[in-house]
Design an enzyme around this catalytic site. Structure first.
Site, PDB file in Angstrom:
ATOM      1  N   TYR A   1      -7.905  23.128   7.188  1.00 14.51           N
ATOM      2  CA  TYR A   1      -8.022  23.355   5.742  1.00 14.51           C
ATOM      3  C   TYR A   1      -6.758  23.019   4.957  1.00 14.51           C
ATOM      4  O   TYR A   1      -6.822  22.854   3.746  1.00 14.51           O
ATOM      5  CB  TYR A   1      -8.448  24.804   5.466  1.00 14.51           C
ATOM      6  CG  TYR A   1      -9.931  25.020   5.716  1.00 14.51           C
ATOM      7  CD1 TYR A   1     -10.883  24.308   4.984  1.00 14.51           C
ATOM      8  CD2 TYR A   1     -10.383  25.905   6.677  1.00 14.51           C
ATOM      9  CE1 TYR A   1     -12.244  24.482   5.207  1.00 14.51           C
ATOM     10  CE2 TYR A   1     -11.749  26.098   6.908  1.00 14.51           C
ATOM     11  CZ  TYR A   1     -12.666  25.382   6.163  1.00 14.51           C
ATOM     12  OH  TYR A   1     -14.016  25.556   6.381  1.00 14.51           O
TER      13      TYR A   1
ATOM     14  N   CYS B   1     -14.484  26.565  -3.927  1.00 15.26           N
ATOM     15  CA  CYS B   1     -14.773  26.510  -2.488  1.00 15.26           C
ATOM     16  C   CYS B   1     -13.728  25.661  -1.769  1.00 15.26           C
ATOM     17  O   CYS B   1     -12.985  26.170  -0.924  1.00 15.26           O
ATOM     18  CB  CYS B   1     -16.208  26.021  -2.286  1.00 15.26           C
ATOM     19  SG  CYS B   1     -16.592  25.578  -0.589  1.00 15.26           S
TER      20      CYS B   1
ATOM     21  N   TYR C   1      -9.714  27.318  -0.210  1.00 13.83           N
ATOM     22  CA  TYR C   1      -9.481  27.157   1.230  1.00 13.83           C
ATOM     23  C   TYR C   1      -8.268  26.273   1.504  1.00 13.83           C
ATOM     24  O   TYR C   1      -7.502  26.531   2.434  1.00 13.83           O
ATOM     25  CB  TYR C   1     -10.733  26.605   1.930  1.00 13.83           C
ATOM     26  CG  TYR C   1     -11.666  27.713   2.382  1.00 13.83           C
ATOM     27  CD1 TYR C   1     -12.065  28.714   1.510  1.00 13.83           C
ATOM     28  CD2 TYR C   1     -12.145  27.767   3.692  1.00 13.83           C
ATOM     29  CE1 TYR C   1     -12.913  29.728   1.914  1.00 13.83           C
ATOM     30  CE2 TYR C   1     -12.995  28.792   4.103  1.00 13.83           C
ATOM     31  CZ  TYR C   1     -13.381  29.761   3.206  1.00 13.83           C
ATOM     32  OH  TYR C   1     -14.215  30.773   3.621  1.00 13.83           O
TER      33      TYR C   1
ATOM     34  N   ASP D   1     -21.269  32.146   6.574  1.00 11.06           N
ATOM     35  CA  ASP D   1     -20.743  30.872   6.080  1.00 11.06           C
ATOM     36  C   ASP D   1     -21.659  29.709   6.442  1.00 11.06           C
ATOM     37  O   ASP D   1     -21.764  28.740   5.679  1.00 11.06           O
ATOM     38  CB  ASP D   1     -19.323  30.638   6.615  1.00 11.06           C
ATOM     39  CG  ASP D   1     -18.526  29.740   5.690  1.00 11.06           C
ATOM     40  OD1 ASP D   1     -18.526  30.002   4.468  1.00 11.06           O
ATOM     41  OD2 ASP D   1     -17.937  28.753   6.167  1.00 11.06           O
TER      42      ASP D   1
ATOM     43  N   GLU E   1     -15.136  34.159  -3.992  1.00 17.88           N
ATOM     44  CA  GLU E   1     -14.426  33.756  -2.760  1.00 17.88           C
ATOM     45  C   GLU E   1     -13.700  34.974  -2.169  1.00 17.88           C
ATOM     46  O   GLU E   1     -13.751  35.224  -0.969  1.00 17.88           O
ATOM     47  CB  GLU E   1     -13.411  32.636  -3.050  1.00 17.88           C
ATOM     48  CG  GLU E   1     -14.028  31.266  -3.215  1.00 17.88           C
ATOM     49  CD  GLU E   1     -14.614  30.708  -1.911  1.00 17.88           C
ATOM     50  OE1 GLU E   1     -14.223  31.136  -0.823  1.00 17.88           O
ATOM     51  OE2 GLU E   1     -15.495  29.838  -2.001  1.00 17.88           O
TER      52      GLU E   1
END
Ligand SMILES: Cc1ncc(CN)c(N)n1
Length: 224
Positions: A165, A135, A139, A44, A207
């Protein structure tokens, strides 16, 4: 229904599969193997480096300062805030963040970053926003899902990650990106909208694959 609401509806099976993935479930349960957490942070860190480079490409396509500011602000966010969830994973895994940086990309991280770079180099600003949106959006959805499902308290090992998040955490960009993408979609041709949907759905799939890559500690097939 807005263009982004349609995208979210079409991607719903992928979102549901992401919520059920054992890595995501492990965050909720507060239990994940250290080596999967380490693999995730290594990959990441690199993924987010590429993400910032793509923001740079996006800025070069902007025609007004509002758009430039939106992307520039997000580069600052990755550099100064999105390190917090990485630190949370490192603390639980018992390792130093500095020791997990500048690793080669694993196949799925390679695939996902090249997918975004390809769109960034060849697509319109609207297409770039569409490829980047999963993205932050997935999340935020994961943060909300985990917060509601597991109701973590401050002593939960991944409390900081989930709090960061979820919708009223630190990452507020999804709403901004959706609003701008809806504005751009209103002036896009049908063909461009089809490309935007295709980029968005591929990023959603990737993802899911990124969580799997971290969970199984994916490597290239042949060691040398
Ligand atoms: C792969 C991936 N996707 C999304 C995010 C949230 N910015 C992230 N840190 N990493």
């Amino acid at each position: 229904m807005s263009f982004t609401a349609e995208l979210r509806k079409t991607a719903d099976p992928i979102y549901k599969a992401i919520f059920s993935h054992p890595f995501v479930q492990g965050i909720g349960k507060g239990s994940l193997p250290a080596d999967s957490l380490i693999h995730y942070v290594k990959q990441d860190f690199e993924y987010l480096n590429t993400f910032m480079q793509i923001y740079g490409i996006a800025i070069s396509r902007c025609e007004n300062r509002e758009d430039m500011a939106m992307f520039a602000e997000q580069i600052g966010f990755i550099l100064h805030s999105e390190t917090h969830p990485h630190h949370n994973f490192c603390k639980v895994a018992g390792v130093r963040y500095e020791d997990l940086q500048y690793e080669p990309l694993a196949p799925t991280a390679h695939h996902y970053t090249r997918h975004m770079l390809d769109v960034a180099h060849r697509g319109s600003l609207a297409e770039i926003l569409a490829v980047l949106l999963p993205c932050p959006w997935t999340y935020q959805a994961i943060g909300d899902y985990l917060y509601e499902t597991f109701q973590p308290k401050a002593n939960h090992p991944f409390f900081d990650w989930i709090s960061f998040y979820r919708s009223n955490g630190e990452m507020g960009v999804t709403k901004q990106f959706c609003k701008r993408l809806d504005e751009l979609a209103a002036h896009a041709t049908e063909q461009e909208k089809e490309r935007m949907q295709d980029h968005f759905l591929k990023s959603c799939q990737l993802e899911y694959s990124f969580w799997e890559m971290a969970y199984v500690k994916e490597k290239w097939p042949v060691a040398y």
